[in-house]
Design a protein around this motif. Structure first.
Motif, PDB file in Angstrom:
ATOM      1  N   GLY A 122       0.619  -1.244   0.051  1.00  0.00           N
ATOM      2  CA  GLY A 122      -0.083  -0.154   0.004  1.00  0.00           C
ATOM      3  C   GLY A 122       0.871   1.393  -0.008  1.00  0.00           C
ATOM      4  O   GLY A 122       0.307   2.352  -0.263  1.00  0.00           O
ATOM      5  N   GLU A 153      -5.028   0.334   2.479  1.00  0.00           N
ATOM      6  CA  GLU A 153      -5.723  -0.850   2.103  1.00  0.00           C
ATOM      7  C   GLU A 153      -4.972  -2.018   2.243  1.00  0.00           C
ATOM      8  O   GLU A 153      -3.730  -2.278   2.054  1.00  0.00           O
ATOM      9  N   HIS A 154      -5.746  -3.320   2.403  1.00  0.00           N
ATOM     10  CA  HIS A 154      -5.056  -4.579   2.572  1.00  0.00           C
ATOM     11  C   HIS A 154      -6.314  -5.611   1.815  1.00  0.00           C
ATOM     12  O   HIS A 154      -7.168  -5.185   1.437  1.00  0.00           O
ATOM     13  N   THR A 193      -8.578  -2.977   6.022  1.00  0.00           N
ATOM     14  CA  THR A 193      -8.101  -1.774   5.839  1.00  0.00           C
ATOM     15  C   THR A 193      -7.746  -1.210   7.192  1.00  0.00           C
ATOM     16  O   THR A 193      -8.373  -1.271   8.112  1.00  0.00           O
ATOM     17  N   GLU A 213     -10.471   3.702   0.708  1.00  0.00           N
ATOM     18  CA  GLU A 213      -9.678   2.544   1.085  1.00  0.00           C
ATOM     19  C   GLU A 213     -10.492   1.156   0.728  1.00  0.00           C
ATOM     20  O   GLU A 213      -9.832   0.211   0.195  1.00  0.00           O
ATOM     21  N   PHE A 214     -11.926   1.203   0.893  1.00  0.00           N
ATOM     22  CA  PHE A 214     -12.678   0.043   0.509  1.00  0.00           C
ATOM     23  C   PHE A 214     -12.738  -0.194  -0.940  1.00  0.00           C
ATOM     24  O   PHE A 214     -12.863  -1.443  -1.192  1.00  0.00           O
ATOM     25  N   HIS A 252     -10.295   0.046  -2.697  1.00  0.00           N
ATOM     26  CA  HIS A 252      -9.319  -0.542  -3.032  1.00  0.00           C
ATOM     27  C   HIS A 252      -9.107  -2.128  -3.039  1.00  0.00           C
ATOM     28  O   HIS A 252      -8.390  -2.756  -3.743  1.00  0.00           O
ATOM     29  N   ASN A 253     -10.212  -2.642  -2.249  1.00  0.00           N
ATOM     30  CA  ASN A 253     -10.092  -4.262  -2.262  1.00  0.00           C
ATOM     31  C   ASN A 253     -10.476  -4.595  -3.581  1.00  0.00           C
ATOM     32  O   ASN A 253     -10.365  -5.811  -3.686  1.00  0.00           O
ATOM     33  N   GLU A 291      -5.856  -4.204  -4.803  1.00  0.00           N
ATOM     34  CA  GLU A 291      -5.650  -5.362  -4.078  1.00  0.00           C
ATOM     35  C   GLU A 291      -5.942  -6.760  -4.998  1.00  0.00           C
ATOM     36  O   GLU A 291      -5.241  -7.755  -4.747  1.00  0.00           O
ATOM     37  N   THR A 308      -9.318   5.347  -8.004  1.00  0.00           N
ATOM     38  CA  THR A 308      -9.808   5.026  -6.619  1.00  0.00           C
ATOM     39  C   THR A 308      -9.962   6.384  -5.946  1.00  0.00           C
ATOM     40  O   THR A 308     -11.159   6.393  -5.221  1.00  0.00           O
TER      41      THR A 308
END
Length: 607
Positions: free
Chosen positions: A60, A265-266, A270, A291-292, A294-295, A299, A327
């Motif tokens: 990230g 993000e992960h 997150t 960030e959401f 990004h999933n 990701e 994003t």
């Protein structure tokens, strides 16, 4: 090699690999002073030399970091607990010269910066970004990992993480190094809120908010309900959520005065940290929306330049204008679609995106692809020397967001398609399949979606690989939005900052602005304009306000100890603003309302 020998070797290799295990134990005996005691034990590894190291990059984040600086008291032991030699061979690399298949390394971690990149250990809570905390053994990335957290005595804390849980509430697992490093973890007094979302295929996933904040259960529940609304709106873009690895997605959020501002993000979570008092109001949701998204986008719809992620150095990427910039665009758009940001509030966001592309000097000289490559230096990178970024860089976040806006409006106007259609196609080709993409691959999908290779090639040539200006105004008008000059006819020296209370220039002057063309730059002190003495920035503004664009004025300034005079030609202030037709006092047609609702209206049936 015969088939029999090959099979025997394959079995031996598999058995050896399967026997390899990595175990971490984290304890906090000196928590008052921000230290963690960490042990990492590697077993089943080949006897001989073993190399352990700290990371220099983090999922990230795209710049290089020096996590090794906060690790000390490094010691090594064999399986009996006897001390064995360990040598520091580089700033963040340690070598055990000889071990017999099992080796334990103990070290102290100092952690006092709680955000998405670093870690924080404090009597109030524990905040871990794994690359900044976990030393790892080179060459064993695929070995299964177990992590045990020893919570300090007397603390009734819970653990928020995307690591896989076990029967022991303090012990978790990861399938390998890449997954471990992608698992931020928060331990503390957390407000937990949970809800379920079902995909069209009938599979459901649990969503969790683990919130560290001073608030009531009721307010936390209301905030979680807003996040759920965002989740549903973002699900509608792609038609489904990803299939989360262990059936859950976790928003790990610290909203209090004791963290640093960040969002990271992960894969299945997150980590969000906002250094404000928690209010539960909509303005604290923007980072959640970004960030959401990004999933999906980064990701799983993932640039090939980030695969595999290199923990020993930063990965240079060509595609962050899409991964981060698109994003950025959707984060703002989806807040509006969710009813959590009014359309008038969205206008400021659109203004910022367009400014970054049309006004910022870097975007007028370099393409989105080129500025993406600078992330290795700028993405929370640490340096003390001055750069010329104001003249050769525009952040890939808003620059990419402006590119997304241009593409969205173009698709809606030319093809009766939307950027949602394009993102869904990217999801199906690169996201669900988890096939990493390249810039040419993004162009191919655009050609497939539009059935127009010429359009796709032209858009990428001009606005992705190139840096041409885009004519936003006529397309925004289709939605009843107006792009206008913010200060028409107003004279302007250039975008510049001064040392507080003085006329000493503290920022780089910007190429092709009046001050730049006159030869002034940072540390120059403006003494007179139009033969009038100036002592404050307000004095300068008052004089410039009496002139019009194109006027030529004399400017006296001091460069170091030398007095200088220059002739300066004033320009028109280039500032832009996006406003609704309603704000501008213009009529809004039914066609405009339909276009606007299709773009900015909800896509979720909430009945």
């Amino acid at each position: 090699m015969t088939k029999r020998i090959f099979l025997i070797l394959a079995v031996l290799w598999f058995s050896h690999t399967y026997a390899q295990k990595i175990n971490y134990t984290l304890s906090f005996p000196n928590i008052n002073h921000h230290e963690a005691s960490i042990s990492v034990t590697a077993s089943g590894i080949p006897a001989g030399k073993a190399t352990f190291r700290m990371s220099r990059s983090s999922p990230g984040r795209y710049a290089t970091h020096e996590f090794g600086k906060n690790v000390y008291d490094v010691k090594a032991f064999d399986q009996t607990g006897a001390s064995i030699p360990i040598n520091r061979i580089d700033g963040d690399v340690y070598e055990v010269p000889k071990q017999n298949g099992t080796v334990r390394v103990d070290y102290t971690l100092y952690a006092a910066w709680a955000d998405g990149t670093y870690s924080g250990v404090d009597p109030a809570s524990i905040h871990l970004n794994m690359p900044s905390a976990m030393m790892w053994i080179k060459g064993f990335d695929k070995a299964p990992i177990t992590v045990t957290f020893n919570i300090p005595a007397g603390k009734n804390w819970t653990i928020a993480t995307q690591l896989k849980p076990t029967d022991d509430p303090l012990t978790f697992t990861a399938p390998g190094l890449q997954y471990l490093m992608d698992c931020p973890t928060k331990i503390g007094n957390l407000h937990w809120k949970k809800w379920n979302i079902t995909n069209p295929d009938g599979k459901g996933y649990e969503f969790r908010l683990a919130l560290e904040a001073e608030t009531t259960d009721t307010v936390a529940g209301s905030f979680a309900a807003k996040i759920k609304r965002l989740v549903e709106e973002e699900q509608a873009v792609f038609g489904e959520t990803p299939a989360y690895d262990y059936g859950t997605y976790t928003f790990i959020a610290s909203i209090n005065l004791y963290v640093e501002g960040d969002g990271m993000e992960h894969r299945n979570s997150t980590m969000i940290s906002l250094p404000f008092n928690f209010t539960g109001t909509n303005d604290q949701l923007e980072v959640f929306a970004h960030e959401f998204f990004h999933n999906w986008n980064v990701e799983r719809i993932r640039p090939k330049t980030l695969e595999p992620f290199n923990f020993e150095k930063s990965n240079m990427s060509n595609e962050l204008w899409c991964a981060e910039g698109f994003t950025q665009y959707y984060g703002e758009l989806l807040l509006c679609r969710s009813g959590l940001k009014p359309i008038d509030g969205l206008m400021g966001s659109l203004t910022g995106l367009i400014y970054s592309k049309e006004i910022a000097a870097g975007a007028k000289r370099y393409s989105p692809v080129e500025v993406s490559r600078n992330a290795v230096f700028v993405d929370a990178g640490v340096s003390i020397d001055r750069t010329n970024y104001p003249n050769m860089y525009s952040s890939y976040y808003p620059y990419g967001g402006a590119t997304a806006l241009a593409l969205d409006l173009s698709l809606r106007s030319k093809f009766q398609l939307t950027l949602d259609d394009y993102m869904t196609a990217l999801w199906k080709r690169f996201g669900k399949t988890e096939i990493a993409y390249t810039v040419p691959g993004l162009e191919e999908v655009l050609a497939d979606v539009t059935h127009d290779k010429t359009f796709a090639a032209d858009f990428f040539t001009r606005y992705v690989n190139g840096h041409e200006s885009f004519d936003y105004a006529p397309l925004l008008e289709k939605a009843g939005l107006r792009l206008k000059k913010q200060n028409p006819g107003k004279a302007w020296l250039g975008q510049v900052q001064y040392e507080e209370g003085t006329t000493k220039i503290s920022s780089n002057t910007i190429i092709n602005t009046p001050l730049y063309n006159a030869g002034l730059d940072f540390n120059d002190v403006i003494v007179q304009i139009d033969s009038k003495l100036v002592a404050r920035p307000a004095d300068i503004n008052e004089i410039i306000a009496t002139h019009k664009p194109g006027d030529v004025i004399n400017i006296h300034y001091k460069h170091r100890d030398e007095n200088k005079t220059a002739s300066l030609t004033l320009a028109e202030n280039p500032g832009l603003a996006v406003v609704t037709f309603e704000q501008a006092g213009l009529p809004v047609t039914n066609e405009m309302k339909t276009f606007r609702n299709s773009w900015l209206g909800t896509k979720v049936n909430r009945q």
